[in-house]
Design a protein around this motif. Structure first.
Motif, PDB file in Angstrom:
ATOM      1  N   HIS A  16       0.827  -1.204   0.000  1.00 31.35           N
ATOM      2  CA  HIS A  16       0.000   0.000   0.000  1.00 31.35           C
ATOM      3  C   HIS A  16       0.863   1.257   0.000  1.00 31.35           C
ATOM      4  N   GLU A  17       2.150   1.069   0.181  1.00 34.23           N
ATOM      5  CA  GLU A  17       3.121   2.161   0.154  1.00 34.23           C
ATOM      6  C   GLU A  17       4.497   1.542  -0.077  1.00 34.23           C
ATOM      7  N   VAL A  18       5.512   2.382  -0.214  1.00 30.36           N
ATOM      8  CA  VAL A  18       6.862   1.867  -0.399  1.00 30.36           C
ATOM      9  C   VAL A  18       7.261   1.057   0.831  1.00 30.36           C
ATOM     10  N   PRO A  19       7.736  -0.189   0.648  1.00 31.23           N
ATOM     11  CA  PRO A  19       8.066  -1.028   1.810  1.00 31.23           C
ATOM     12  C   PRO A  19       9.239  -0.477   2.599  1.00 31.23           C
ATOM     13  N   GLN A  20       9.278  -0.818   3.879  1.00 32.03           N
ATOM     14  CA  GLN A  20      10.325  -0.344   4.776  1.00 32.03           C
ATOM     15  C   GLN A  20      11.656  -1.056   4.534  1.00 32.03           C
ATOM     16  N   GLY A  21      11.607  -2.319   4.165  1.00 30.32           N
ATOM     17  CA  GLY A  21      12.820  -3.103   3.994  1.00 30.32           C
ATOM     18  C   GLY A  21      13.364  -3.013   2.582  1.00 30.32           C
ATOM     19  N   ALA A  22      14.121  -4.034   2.190  1.00 31.75           N
ATOM     20  CA  ALA A  22      14.695  -4.078   0.849  1.00 31.75           C
ATOM     21  C   ALA A  22      13.589  -4.351  -0.180  1.00 31.75           C
ATOM     22  N   TYR A  23      13.761  -3.757  -1.381  1.00 32.58           N
ATOM     23  CA  TYR A  23      12.777  -4.011  -2.421  1.00 32.58           C
ATOM     24  C   TYR A  23      13.353  -3.730  -3.798  1.00 32.58           C
ATOM     25  N   ASN A  24      12.743  -4.383  -4.790  1.00 31.87           N
ATOM     26  CA  ASN A  24      13.025  -4.120  -6.199  1.00 31.87           C
ATOM     27  C   ASN A  24      11.702  -4.226  -6.941  1.00 31.87           C
ATOM     28  N   ILE A  25      11.213  -3.113  -7.463  1.00 32.21           N
ATOM     29  CA  ILE A  25       9.954  -3.083  -8.186  1.00 32.21           C
ATOM     30  C   ILE A  25      10.271  -2.940  -9.674  1.00 32.21           C
ATOM     31  N   LYS A  35      15.928  -0.734  -3.428  1.00 30.42           N
ATOM     32  CA  LYS A  35      16.569  -0.331  -2.175  1.00 30.42           C
ATOM     33  C   LYS A  35      17.187  -1.556  -1.508  1.00 30.42           C
ATOM     34  N   SER A  36      18.428  -1.455  -1.124  1.00 22.16           N
ATOM     35  CA  SER A  36      19.086  -2.485  -0.320  1.00 22.16           C
ATOM     36  C   SER A  36      19.108  -2.029   1.138  1.00 22.16           C
ATOM     37  N   THR A  37      19.394  -2.962   2.036  1.00 24.35           N
ATOM     38  CA  THR A  37      19.537  -2.630   3.452  1.00 24.35           C
ATOM     39  C   THR A  37      20.892  -3.160   3.934  1.00 24.35           C
ATOM     40  N   GLU A  38      21.148  -2.982   5.188  1.00 21.77           N
ATOM     41  CA  GLU A  38      22.432  -3.414   5.747  1.00 21.77           C
ATOM     42  C   GLU A  38      22.667  -4.904   5.537  1.00 21.77           C
ATOM     43  N   HIS A  39      21.602  -5.709   5.696  1.00 25.72           N
ATOM     44  CA  HIS A  39      21.753  -7.158   5.642  1.00 25.72           C
ATOM     45  C   HIS A  39      21.247  -7.779   4.347  1.00 25.72           C
ATOM     46  N   ILE A  40      20.544  -7.023   3.523  1.00 27.58           N
ATOM     47  CA  ILE A  40      19.987  -7.549   2.279  1.00 27.58           C
ATOM     48  C   ILE A  40      20.433  -6.655   1.131  1.00 27.58           C
ATOM     49  N   GLN A  41      21.264  -7.217   0.251  1.00 22.31           N
ATOM     50  CA  GLN A  41      21.779  -6.477  -0.889  1.00 22.31           C
ATOM     51  C   GLN A  41      21.102  -6.947  -2.177  1.00 22.31           C
ATOM     52  N   ILE A  42      20.628  -5.994  -2.977  1.00 24.76           N
ATOM     53  CA  ILE A  42      20.014  -6.298  -4.270  1.00 24.76           C
ATOM     54  C   ILE A  42      20.924  -5.735  -5.350  1.00 24.76           C
ATOM     55  N   ILE A  43      21.471  -6.634  -6.184  1.00 19.66           N
ATOM     56  CA  ILE A  43      22.503  -6.260  -7.152  1.00 19.66           C
ATOM     57  C   ILE A  43      22.039  -6.633  -8.558  1.00 19.66           C
ATOM     58  N   PRO A  44      21.950  -5.669  -9.476  1.00 24.63           N
ATOM     59  CA  PRO A  44      21.554  -5.991 -10.861  1.00 24.63           C
ATOM     60  C   PRO A  44      22.591  -6.896 -11.533  1.00 24.63           C
ATOM     61  N   ALA A  56      22.573 -11.704   4.230  1.00 23.07           N
ATOM     62  CA  ALA A  56      23.710 -12.038   5.083  1.00 23.07           C
ATOM     63  C   ALA A  56      23.337 -13.121   6.098  1.00 23.07           C
ATOM     64  N   PRO A  57      24.308 -13.938   6.533  1.00 22.87           N
ATOM     65  CA  PRO A  57      24.053 -14.928   7.580  1.00 22.87           C
ATOM     66  C   PRO A  57      23.483 -14.270   8.833  1.00 22.87           C
ATOM     67  N   ASN A  58      22.592 -15.007   9.519  1.00 25.51           N
ATOM     68  CA  ASN A  58      22.005 -14.581  10.793  1.00 25.51           C
ATOM     69  C   ASN A  58      21.082 -13.374  10.662  1.00 25.51           C
ATOM     70  N   THR A  59      20.624 -13.067   9.452  1.00 24.97           N
ATOM     71  CA  THR A  59      19.630 -12.004   9.282  1.00 24.97           C
ATOM     72  C   THR A  59      18.280 -12.512   9.776  1.00 24.97           C
ATOM     73  N   LYS A  60      17.679 -11.771  10.689  1.00 24.62           N
ATOM     74  CA  LYS A  60      16.431 -12.236  11.305  1.00 24.62           C
ATOM     75  C   LYS A  60      15.311 -11.215  11.093  1.00 24.62           C
ATOM     76  N   ASN A  61      14.105 -11.756  10.829  1.00 26.93           N
ATOM     77  CA  ASN A  61      12.880 -10.962  10.813  1.00 26.93           C
ATOM     78  C   ASN A  61      12.954  -9.762   9.864  1.00 26.93           C
ATOM     79  N   GLU A  62      13.557  -9.977   8.710  1.00 20.80           N
ATOM     80  CA  GLU A  62      13.579  -8.946   7.671  1.00 20.80           C
ATOM     81  C   GLU A  62      12.875  -9.477   6.433  1.00 20.80           C
ATOM     82  N   SER A  63      12.529  -8.557   5.534  1.00 19.37           N
ATOM     83  CA  SER A  63      11.781  -8.943   4.334  1.00 19.37           C
ATOM     84  C   SER A  63      12.343  -8.246   3.110  1.00 19.37           C
TER      85      SER A  63
END
Length: 305
Positions: A16-25, A35-44, A56-63
Motif C-alpha cells: 500500500h506504500e513503499v516497503p520499509q525493507g529491501a525491495y526491487n519493483i 533499495k538495499s539494506t544493511e543485511h539484504i543487498q540487491i545487485i543488478p 547475510a548470515p544470521n539475518t532475522k525478521n527482515e523482508s
C-alpha cells in the motif's frame, strides 16, 4: 506511479506504500525502484536481465519485496533472479506479477527464480499472479523456480494464481539435503478458456528431509488444469502430496501425483480428489437467503483459503 500500478501492487504484493525493507519493483522490463539494506543487498546482473538478492548470515525478521508489473500490450519480459540466503537467517520474500493488458497483443512475463538456502536458514516465499485489462490480448505467466535447501534449512512457499491469467506453465524443482524441510502450497482458480499447468519435482537427497505439497484448485467454465507433482525419495525421508480440486461447468482437471522411492527407508504418500461442490453445502447457504451463484462463490473462496 500510475493508479493502475498502485492497484496491481496491492493485489500481488500487499503493498500500500513503499516497503520499509529491501525491495526491487520492476515495471515493463525496467527497475521502477530499488533499495538495499544493511543485511539484504540487491545487485543488478551484468550479463542478463535480473538481480542477485544476497541475504547475510544470521539475518532475522527482515523482508524483501520483488514484484513485477506489466502494462504494455505486446511485451514479453523475462527476468533471472537468484537468491542467496545465508546460514541461520529467517526472512520473508514477497514476489508476484500483475499484468494489465488493454491491447490486442499478448503480454507475457517469464520469471526464473533460483534459491540457494544455506544451513539452518528459514525462508517464507509468497508469489501471487494476477491479470486484468479490457483488451483481447492474452496475459501469460510462465514461472520457473529452483530451490536448493542446505542441511537443516527450511522453506515455506506459497504460490497463488488469483484470476485473469489466460495461460500459465509453472515448473518447480527442489533439492533437499539432510534435515531440510519444504512446504509448497499452490492455490489456483481458472475460468473462461484459461489454461494452467504446474509441474513439481522434489529430490529428497538427505536423511530426515521432509516435504509437503498441497494443491487446491477450482476450474470453471471451459478452463483446463494439469497438476503433476513428483517426489523422489533418495534417502530416509518423509513426504506427503495432497491435491484437491473443485470442477465446475465444462472445465477439465487432471491431477497426476507421482512418488518414486529409491531408498527402502523413504516414506512417501500421495492423495488426490476432484469433485463438484457439495449440494448440501449449497442448500445450507441458500437457506440464509443467498442465491446459488452467491453460495457457490462463498464455498469456492473458502476452499481456496
Amino acid at each position: 506511479m500510475l493508479k493502475i500500478d498502485e492497484e496491481m501492487l496491492k493485489t500481488i504484493a500487499d503493498l500500500h506504500e513503499v516497503p520499509q525493507g529491501a525491495y526491487n519493483i520492476r515495471k515493463n522490463g525496467s527497475a521502477m525502484g530499488r533499495k538495499s539494506t544493511e543485511h539484504i543487498q540487491i545487485i543488478p546482473k551484468d550479463d542478463k536481465p535480473g538481480i542477485d538478492i544476497r541475504i547475510a548470515p544470521n539475518t532475522k525478521n527482515e523482508s524483501v519485496h520483488i514484484p513485477v508489473i506489466l502494462s504494455e500490450s505486446g511485451m514479453t519480459d523475462i527476468v533471472y533472479n537468484d537468491f542467496y540466503i545465508g546460514e541461520n537467517s529467517n526472512v520473508v520474500i514477497v514476489a508476484g506479477c500483475g499484468i494489465h493488458n488493454s491491447g490486442n497483443e499478448k503480454s507475457q512475463h517469464d520469471g526464473i527464480h533460483t534459491f540457494y538456502i544455506e544451513k539452518g536458514a528459514k525462508v517464507k516465499y509468497v508469489e501471487k499472479h494476477y491479470g486484468e485489462g479490457e483488451g483481447t490480448g492474452a496475459r501469460i505467466l510462465n514461472p520457473v523456480t529452483v530451490v536448493n535447501l542446505g542441511e537443516n534449512a527450511s522453506a515455506e512457499m506459497e504460490m497463488v494464481q488469483i484470476k485473469g491469467v489466460d495461460s500459465t506453465k509453472r515448473d518447480t524443482t527442489a533439492n533437499l539435503e539432510k534435515g531440510a524441510k519444504l512446504t509448497i502450497t499452490e492455490r489456483l482458480m481458472t475460468h473462461g478458456k484459461q489454461f494452467a499447468e504446474s509441474n513439481v519435482e522434489i529430490n529428497m537427497n538427505g536423511d530426515e528431509s521432509v516435504c509437503q505439497i498441497v494443491s487446491r484448485s477450482v476450474g470453471k467454465n471451459d478452463s483446463v488444469q494439469v497438476f503433476h507433482p513428483k517426489v523422489i525419495g533418495n534417502s530416509a525421508c518423509r513426504a506427503h502430496v495432497q491435491c484437491d480440486s473443485i470442477i465446475m461447468d465444462n472445465a477439465k482437471i487432471a491431477s497426476i501425483p507421482e512418488i518414486d522411492a529409491t531408498n527402502a527407508d523413504a516414506q512417501l504418500v500421495h492423495e488426490a480428489a476432484i469433485g463438484k461442490i457439495n449440494s448440501d453445502q449449497l442448500l445450507k447457504l441458500m437457506t440464509f437467503g443467498l442465491n446459488e451463484e452467491e453460495a457457490e462463490e462463498i464455498i469456492v473462496q473458502g476452499f481456496l483459503k
